[in-house]
Every structure is written in C-alpha cells, then in structure tokens.
Motif scaffolding. Structure first.
Motif, PDB file in Angstrom:
ATOM      1  N   SER A   1       0.902  -1.170   0.019  1.00  0.00           N
ATOM      2  CA  SER A   1       0.052   0.004  -0.040  1.00  0.00           C
ATOM      3  C   SER A   1       0.858   1.263   0.022  1.00  0.00           C
ATOM      4  N   LYS A   2       0.917   1.915  -1.193  1.00  0.00           N
ATOM      5  CA  LYS A   2       1.678   3.293  -1.021  1.00  0.00           C
ATOM      6  C   LYS A   2       1.069   4.212  -0.294  1.00  0.00           C
ATOM      7  N   VAL A   3      -0.219   4.185   0.326  1.00  0.00           N
ATOM      8  CA  VAL A   3      -0.714   5.059   1.160  1.00  0.00           C
ATOM      9  C   VAL A   3      -0.013   4.994   2.470  1.00  0.00           C
TER      10      VAL A   3
ATOM     11  N   THR B   1      10.744  11.952   1.390  1.00  0.00           N
ATOM     12  CA  THR B   1      10.218  11.249   0.475  1.00  0.00           C
ATOM     13  C   THR B   1       9.505  12.598  -0.531  1.00  0.00           C
ATOM     14  N   ALA B   2       8.824  12.405  -1.501  1.00  0.00           N
ATOM     15  CA  ALA B   2       8.185  13.429  -2.207  1.00  0.00           C
ATOM     16  C   ALA B   2       7.158  13.894  -1.268  1.00  0.00           C
ATOM     17  N   SER B   3       6.794  15.403  -1.324  1.00  0.00           N
ATOM     18  CA  SER B   3       5.631  15.735  -0.752  1.00  0.00           C
ATOM     19  C   SER B   3       4.312  15.497  -1.264  1.00  0.00           C
TER      20      SER B   3
ATOM     21  N   VAL C   1       3.840  16.571 -11.999  1.00  0.00           N
ATOM     22  CA  VAL C   1       3.139  15.571 -10.689  1.00  0.00           C
ATOM     23  C   VAL C   1       3.377  14.215 -11.076  1.00  0.00           C
ATOM     24  N   VAL C   2       3.155  13.446  -9.927  1.00  0.00           N
ATOM     25  CA  VAL C   2       3.134  11.729  -9.895  1.00  0.00           C
ATOM     26  C   VAL C   2       1.822  11.586  -9.353  1.00  0.00           C
ATOM     27  N   VAL C   3       1.216  10.723 -10.206  1.00  0.00           N
ATOM     28  CA  VAL C   3      -0.150   9.937  -9.673  1.00  0.00           C
ATOM     29  C   VAL C   3       0.088   8.639  -9.379  1.00  0.00           C
ATOM     30  N   LYS C   4      -0.150   8.242  -8.144  1.00  0.00           N
ATOM     31  CA  LYS C   4       0.252   6.796  -8.045  1.00  0.00           C
ATOM     32  C   LYS C   4      -1.038   5.954  -7.526  1.00  0.00           C
ATOM     33  N   ALA C   5      -1.379   4.787  -7.806  1.00  0.00           N
ATOM     34  CA  ALA C   5      -2.430   4.000  -7.332  1.00  0.00           C
ATOM     35  C   ALA C   5      -1.731   3.602  -5.960  1.00  0.00           C
TER      36      ALA C   5
ATOM     37  N   GLY D   1       1.105   1.215 -12.042  1.00  0.00           N
ATOM     38  CA  GLY D   1       0.332   1.951 -11.253  1.00  0.00           C
ATOM     39  C   GLY D   1       1.079   3.499 -10.945  1.00  0.00           C
ATOM     40  N   VAL D   2       1.817   3.860 -11.750  1.00  0.00           N
ATOM     41  CA  VAL D   2       2.671   5.532 -11.479  1.00  0.00           C
ATOM     42  C   VAL D   2       2.618   6.060 -12.900  1.00  0.00           C
ATOM     43  N   VAL D   3       2.231   7.146 -12.772  1.00  0.00           N
ATOM     44  CA  VAL D   3       2.360   8.092 -13.866  1.00  0.00           C
ATOM     45  C   VAL D   3       3.079   9.465 -13.565  1.00  0.00           C
TER      46      VAL D   3
ATOM     47  N   VAL E   1      -1.431  11.916  -5.268  1.00  0.00           N
ATOM     48  CA  VAL E   1      -1.080  12.843  -6.028  1.00  0.00           C
ATOM     49  C   VAL E   1       0.097  13.524  -5.279  1.00  0.00           C
ATOM     50  N   GLU E   2       1.337  13.379  -6.020  1.00  0.00           N
ATOM     51  CA  GLU E   2       2.758  14.007  -5.222  1.00  0.00           C
ATOM     52  C   GLU E   2       3.673  14.730  -6.178  1.00  0.00           C
ATOM     53  N   GLU E   3       4.524  15.225  -5.469  1.00  0.00           N
ATOM     54  CA  GLU E   3       5.444  16.067  -6.044  1.00  0.00           C
ATOM     55  C   GLU E   3       6.523  15.207  -7.175  1.00  0.00           C
ATOM     56  N   GLY E   4       6.463  15.883  -8.285  1.00  0.00           N
ATOM     57  CA  GLY E   4       7.567  15.269  -9.166  1.00  0.00           C
ATOM     58  C   GLY E   4       9.048  15.685  -8.854  1.00  0.00           C
ATOM     59  N   LEU E   5       9.903  14.545  -8.424  1.00  0.00           N
ATOM     60  CA  LEU E   5      11.279  14.872  -8.126  1.00  0.00           C
ATOM     61  C   LEU E   5      12.049  14.686  -9.429  1.00  0.00           C
ATOM     62  N   SER E   6      13.332  15.060  -9.130  1.00  0.00           N
ATOM     63  CA  SER E   6      14.326  14.550 -10.479  1.00  0.00           C
ATOM     64  C   SER E   6      15.678  14.517  -9.820  1.00  0.00           C
TER      65      SER E   6
ATOM     66  N   PRO F   1      18.899  11.011 -10.487  1.00  0.00           N
ATOM     67  CA  PRO F   1      19.176   9.701 -10.945  1.00  0.00           C
ATOM     68  C   PRO F   1      18.676   8.794  -9.969  1.00  0.00           C
ATOM     69  N   GLU F   2      18.356   7.465 -10.293  1.00  0.00           N
ATOM     70  CA  GLU F   2      17.736   6.675  -9.180  1.00  0.00           C
ATOM     71  C   GLU F   2      18.498   5.531  -8.861  1.00  0.00           C
ATOM     72  N   ILE F   3      18.436   5.164  -7.681  1.00  0.00           N
ATOM     73  CA  ILE F   3      19.371   3.935  -7.101  1.00  0.00           C
ATOM     74  C   ILE F   3      18.450   2.812  -6.372  1.00  0.00           C
TER      75      ILE F   3
ATOM     76  N   TYR G   1      16.744  -0.565 -15.115  1.00  0.00           N
ATOM     77  CA  TYR G   1      16.212   0.173 -16.248  1.00  0.00           C
ATOM     78  C   TYR G   1      14.811  -0.305 -16.373  1.00  0.00           C
ATOM     79  N   LYS G   2      14.034   0.778 -16.230  1.00  0.00           N
ATOM     80  CA  LYS G   2      12.630   0.448 -16.185  1.00  0.00           C
ATOM     81  C   LYS G   2      11.915   0.435 -17.629  1.00  0.00           C
ATOM     82  N   ARG G   3      12.386   1.427 -18.389  1.00  0.00           N
ATOM     83  CA  ARG G   3      11.570   1.727 -19.625  1.00  0.00           C
ATOM     84  C   ARG G   3      12.080   0.711 -20.663  1.00  0.00           C
TER      85      ARG G   3
ATOM     86  N   VAL H   1      12.782   8.591  -0.920  1.00  0.00           N
ATOM     87  CA  VAL H   1      12.385   7.309  -1.153  1.00  0.00           C
ATOM     88  C   VAL H   1      11.168   7.524  -2.278  1.00  0.00           C
ATOM     89  N   LEU H   2      11.201   6.835  -3.142  1.00  0.00           N
ATOM     90  CA  LEU H   2      10.056   6.685  -4.262  1.00  0.00           C
ATOM     91  C   LEU H   2       9.256   5.687  -3.911  1.00  0.00           C
ATOM     92  N   GLU H   3       9.855   4.445  -3.350  1.00  0.00           N
ATOM     93  CA  GLU H   3       9.008   3.244  -3.356  1.00  0.00           C
ATOM     94  C   GLU H   3       9.784   2.355  -2.242  1.00  0.00           C
ATOM     95  N   PHE H   4       9.011   1.478  -1.599  1.00  0.00           N
ATOM     96  CA  PHE H   4       9.677   0.520  -0.918  1.00  0.00           C
ATOM     97  C   PHE H   4       9.087  -0.764  -1.561  1.00  0.00           C
TER      98      PHE H   4
HETATM   99  P1  AMP Z   1       7.289   3.478  -8.085  1.00  0.00           P
HETATM  100  O1  AMP Z   1       6.401   2.255  -8.265  1.00  0.00           O
HETATM  101  O2  AMP Z   1       6.432   4.342  -7.052  1.00  0.00           O
HETATM  102  O3  AMP Z   1       8.734   3.428  -7.679  1.00  0.00           O
HETATM  103  O4  AMP Z   1       7.349   4.481  -9.348  1.00  0.00           O
HETATM  104  C1  AMP Z   1       7.807   4.050 -10.400  1.00  0.00           C
HETATM  105  C2  AMP Z   1       8.747   5.002 -11.086  1.00  0.00           C
HETATM  106  O5  AMP Z   1       8.025   6.262 -11.039  1.00  0.00           O
HETATM  107  C3  AMP Z   1      10.236   5.145 -10.343  1.00  0.00           C
HETATM  108  O6  AMP Z   1      11.246   4.484 -10.408  1.00  0.00           O
HETATM  109  C4  AMP Z   1      10.302   6.679 -10.626  1.00  0.00           C
HETATM  110  O7  AMP Z   1      11.047   6.439 -11.969  1.00  0.00           O
HETATM  111  C5  AMP Z   1       9.038   7.330 -10.990  1.00  0.00           C
HETATM  112  N1  AMP Z   1       8.641   8.087  -9.771  1.00  0.00           N
HETATM  113  C6  AMP Z   1       7.876   7.751  -8.824  1.00  0.00           C
HETATM  114  N2  AMP Z   1       7.478   8.628  -7.670  1.00  0.00           N
HETATM  115  C7  AMP Z   1       8.261   9.634  -8.632  1.00  0.00           C
HETATM  116  C8  AMP Z   1       8.436  11.253  -8.064  1.00  0.00           C
HETATM  117  N3  AMP Z   1       7.570  11.514  -6.860  1.00  0.00           N
HETATM  118  N4  AMP Z   1       8.943  11.875  -8.690  1.00  0.00           N
HETATM  119  C9  AMP Z   1       9.547  11.530  -9.996  1.00  0.00           C
HETATM  120  N5  AMP Z   1       9.435  10.280 -10.295  1.00  0.00           N
HETATM  121  C10 AMP Z   1       8.854   9.529  -9.646  1.00  0.00           C
END
Ligand code: AMP
Ligand code: GLY
Length: 430
Positions: free
Chosen positions: A102-104, A117-119, A141-145, A153-155, A185-190, A192-194, A214-216, A282-285
């Motif tokens: 649950s992302k919530v 984490t993103a606000s 912005v980032v929309v997450k299920a 589930g993320v745009v 609905v959260e802030e878009g961060l920028s 590199p990802e680790i 590499y997700k894409r 943190v983008l996700e756990f």
């Molecule tokens: P997640 O499943 O939450 O990791 O999201 C999948 C991908 O969406 C991440 O690997 C990031 O590339 C992108 N992403 C998620 N949250 C954000 C955020 N707040 N800002 C920018 N990109 C994000």
C-alpha cells in the motif's frame, strides 16, 4: 541445509544458482520454479497466490529455511502462515509487507517517521477530489495507485490531461480493481535513481551493494515502463558519504519506525531512491529483492548466501559484513516480441548452448521446455548476467553472449550500463 525458494522468475533462478554454491546447501527446492530452474533444483508445482498451499508444501518437505522472491505471497501473508506452523522463512509479515502493498501506508509511515520522500498534494478516495487537486500543483506531478499494479500504477507527467486520464483509469474505469481505489498525487522529483537493498532481522541490517534498474522498454529510457529491462551494480554507484546518508536518513529510521509501530520488518527490504539535490528521497519500498537487480547482485556475492540467510532468520546479523567481488556486474533482459504489451509466445529459442563458454550466467524467466528445446513462454524470457572489474567489461561480456541467442521477436536494450555512474554522486550531496 535444505532450502526452499519461492517464485518462478529469473530472480529466483539467480537465488537458486547462488545458494547452490554454498557448501552448506544440501538440497534446494523451488516452488513453483520454471523449466530453467529445474536444471539445478527440484521444482514443486504451486500457486503463488495460495499461501496456505505453499505452507502445506513446506510442512511436507521440511526445509531448514525458506526464502521468498516475489511480493505477492508476502503481501498475502505467507510469512505469518509459515510462522504459525513453526517454519523458518526469510520475508516480512503481511502487516510489514504493506510498505510495498500500500503506497498510502508507505507514505503515511514516512511522514510519521520523518523519512525523506516526495511531498504529497493529497491522498484521495474520490476521483472528483483528485481531479480538483490538479488545479493547484506545480508540474510535473506523480499520480500513484495505492495497491499493487505490477509496475503500471504510476504516472509522472507535466500534462494535466494525462494526469486526469490516469486518475480516471484508476478510480472510475477501475482498470486495476481495488488497487486504484485510493490515489496519491505527489510532487515530481528529479535526479538519478538507485536501488538500495538491505537484509534485516528487524533490528540490525546488512546492506547489499547498490544497484540500478532500467525500467523503460527502449534505449535512452524511452517507451513504456516494464518490469525491468536490465540492471547494473558497481562499487562506484554511490560514494561512501552518500551511502552513509542513505543508511542514516532512510534505512535506519525505516527499520526502527516499523519496530516502533509494532510491525517489525524482517527480510529483504528494497528502497527505490531518487538522489535529489537535497539528498536521497524514497520513491517506493519493495518487500523483497529487486528484479532484475538481484540477477546482477548474485554475480558479485563473494560470501555464502545460505549462511547469511540463516543468520537473518535467527536474528544474528550483528557483525555480518558482505564482500562484493569483482567490482561491477550487469544483467540484461531478453524480452519477447510485443513486450511489455501482449508478448508473442511459442517461438523456439536458439543458441543457449553456445553461451556456456561466455563467462555469463543465463537465468530463465519466461521459458518452457519440450524435449530438449526451450520455447518462449512469457514477456521477460531470459536474463543474461555477468560480473567484471568494470561495468564496461561486464557490458561487453553480456552483449557478446546476448548475440549468441535468438528467438523470433527477441528485443533487448543496448544501453544497459552505458552512462557514467559518477552522475549519482555528483548530485546527491548528503
Ligand atoms: P514507484 O512504483 O513508486 O517506484 O514508481 C515507479 C517509477 O516512477 C519510479 O522508479 C520513478 O522513476 C517514478 N517516480 C515515482 N515517484 C516519483 C516522484 N515523486 N518523482 C519523480 N518520479 C517518480
Ligand atoms: N526492479 C524493481 C522491482 O523489482 O520492483
């Protein structure tokens, strides 16, 4: 030690491959496994959504230890089921696995414990409120299920129309069922990802080497998101200062926070981090090892994985240190035609025998075997992994090996590990 591995992909093939190198590993089962894993372990049929069925299997086989690959059984409570039956398992309880499920839950947890984490602009359970929130945001912005959507589930978008359309798909068309009932609905961060993973016994933790996936689908990070097209791991990926910041600001407070909330977290814990100008966020756990990161990591594990897992289940991680050799590794996904859309299945796979001489490991994800021939069974078909003293060397091994393999429709990214790993350290000042 007798070990049971749960899962059916290349990550689990990689785990079995590494566990087999342990002098302590006497027998390895994999449930349900796949036709590639069956070359090196005894596979036992099972349904990954049936946790009590898998506990029945374990009760019969009596492994000394079970390790879980994918999130689904963990989120469904396989660790609780095993615990009730007195079976040792590496993996968090159902409640602790909510960090991924649950992302919530994850967002509220991070807020409560001050984990960067993103606000958020809001957490919504009505589509109309989510649409309205878009009037007062900074783009992107980032929309997450809220729930599990298999990586879909993320745009991340700068377009109000795209954000609105995605909210509609989640909350009104209900494309992902209950997983889209609540939306963030959260802030878009920028930055590199680790991928940063640790193994924890609920209190102490031991970090794994940093990695990146590499997700894409296509080169240059273009195209749709996938389950992962490749990964790298290297000593150069994060500096020791940055790693200390990750551990102190993110890892330690997460493990301590879960314990304080009465949801002690045990097992592998994955932090999807963005290295922003103001430090790691943190983008996700994930409540498990990353896939395809795990396939790259096993190639560099210069330690006994079975012994380490035993220390984790006995709460004995104090003083455990892991050595990684050589310095770098890489894993590359060979995907079926059409993937990540509808994959073309059934094509025969040629060249697997030729790769034996290439100093690479081949892990199977979506193959099936008939007689002595392997065929394409699903979207991510094979994973080629190799280690070397540098990413560049590992890259050349992997791509030489990949060229030996062929099936109709096969595609893979040509740019895994191509960029400089220095970028992460430059932007991520703790
Ligand atoms: P997640 O499943 O939450 O990791 O999201 C999948 C991908 O969406 C991440 O690997 C990031 O590339 C992108 N992403 C998620 N949250 C954000 C955020 N707040 N800002 C920018 N990109 C994000
Ligand atoms: N590679 C990211 C994941 O396993 O979710």
């Amino acid at each position: 030690m007798k070990i049971l591995v749960i899962g059916s992909g290349a990550r689990e093939h990689a785990l079995v491959w590494k566990l087999r190198q342990s002098p302590e590993a006497e027998h390895i089962w994999c449930t349900p496994g796949n036709d590639g894993i069956a070359q090196i372990a005894e596979c036992v049929a099972a349904d990954l959504s049936d946790v009590s069925g898998m506990a029945d299997i374990a009760a019969k086989l009596r492994p000394d230890l079970t390790v879980v690959g994918p999130e689904q059984p963990l989120v469904l409570g396989i660790s609780d089921e095993f615990a009730t039956r007195g079976l040792s398992i590496v993996g968090p309880s159902r409640e602790a696995a909510q960090l991924e499920g649950s992302k919530v839950f994850a967002k509220q947890f991070m807020r409560r414990h001050g984990i960067p984490t993103a606000s958020t602009y809001g957490i919504f359970d009505a589509a109309v409120d989510a649409y309205t929130s878009l009037c007062e945001v900074d783009w992107p912005v980032v929309v997450k299920a809220d729930g599990l959507c298999g990586g879909k589930g993320v745009v991340v978008t700068s377009s109000p129309d795209e954000a609105t359309a995605f909210i509609e798909r989640l909350m009104e068309t209900k494309e992902f069922g209950d997983a889209g009932k609540r939306v963030i609905v959260e802030e878009g961060l920028s930055g590199p990802e680790i991928s940063y993973m640790v193994l924890t016994d609920g209190e102490k933790f031991v970090p794994l080497a940093a990695s990146r996936d590499y997700k894409r689908a296509f080169d240059g990070d273009l195209g749709p998101n996938t389950g992962g097209m490749g990964a790298i791991s290297s000593d150069d990926l994060v500096s020791s200062e940055v790693e200390t910041a990750i551990q102190e600001k993110v890892v330690r407070p997460t493990i301590a926070g879960m314990a304080r909330d009465g949801k002690e977290y045990k097992g592998f814990l994955y932090f999807g981090l963005m290295m922003t100008r103001s430090g790691p966020k943190v983008l996700e756990f994930n409540c498990r090892l990353g896939d395809p990161e795990a396939e790259a990591l096993v190639m560099r594990m210069n330690f006994d994985l079975a012994a380490l897992l035993r220390r984790a289940v006995t709460g004995n991680l104090e003083g455990a240190t892991l050595t990684w050799k050589p310095k770098a590794s890489l894993s590359l996904v060979l995907a079926a035609g059409g993937y990540p859309g509808l994959p073309k299945i059934g094509a025969p796979i040629a060249g697997l025998d030729r790769v034996r001489d290439w100093d690479c490991a081949i892990f199977h994800a979506g193959t099936k075997k008939e007689g002595s021939q392997y065929y394409v069974r699903s979207g991510r078909v094979l994973n080629v992994a190799a280690a070397a003293d540098s990413i560049a060397e590992a890259r050349s091994k992997i791509y030489d090996a990949a060229r030996q393999i062929f099936f109709e429709g096969m595609h893979y990214r040509k740019d895994i590990g191509k960029e400089s790993t220095k970028a992460v350290n430059r932007v991520a000042q703790p």
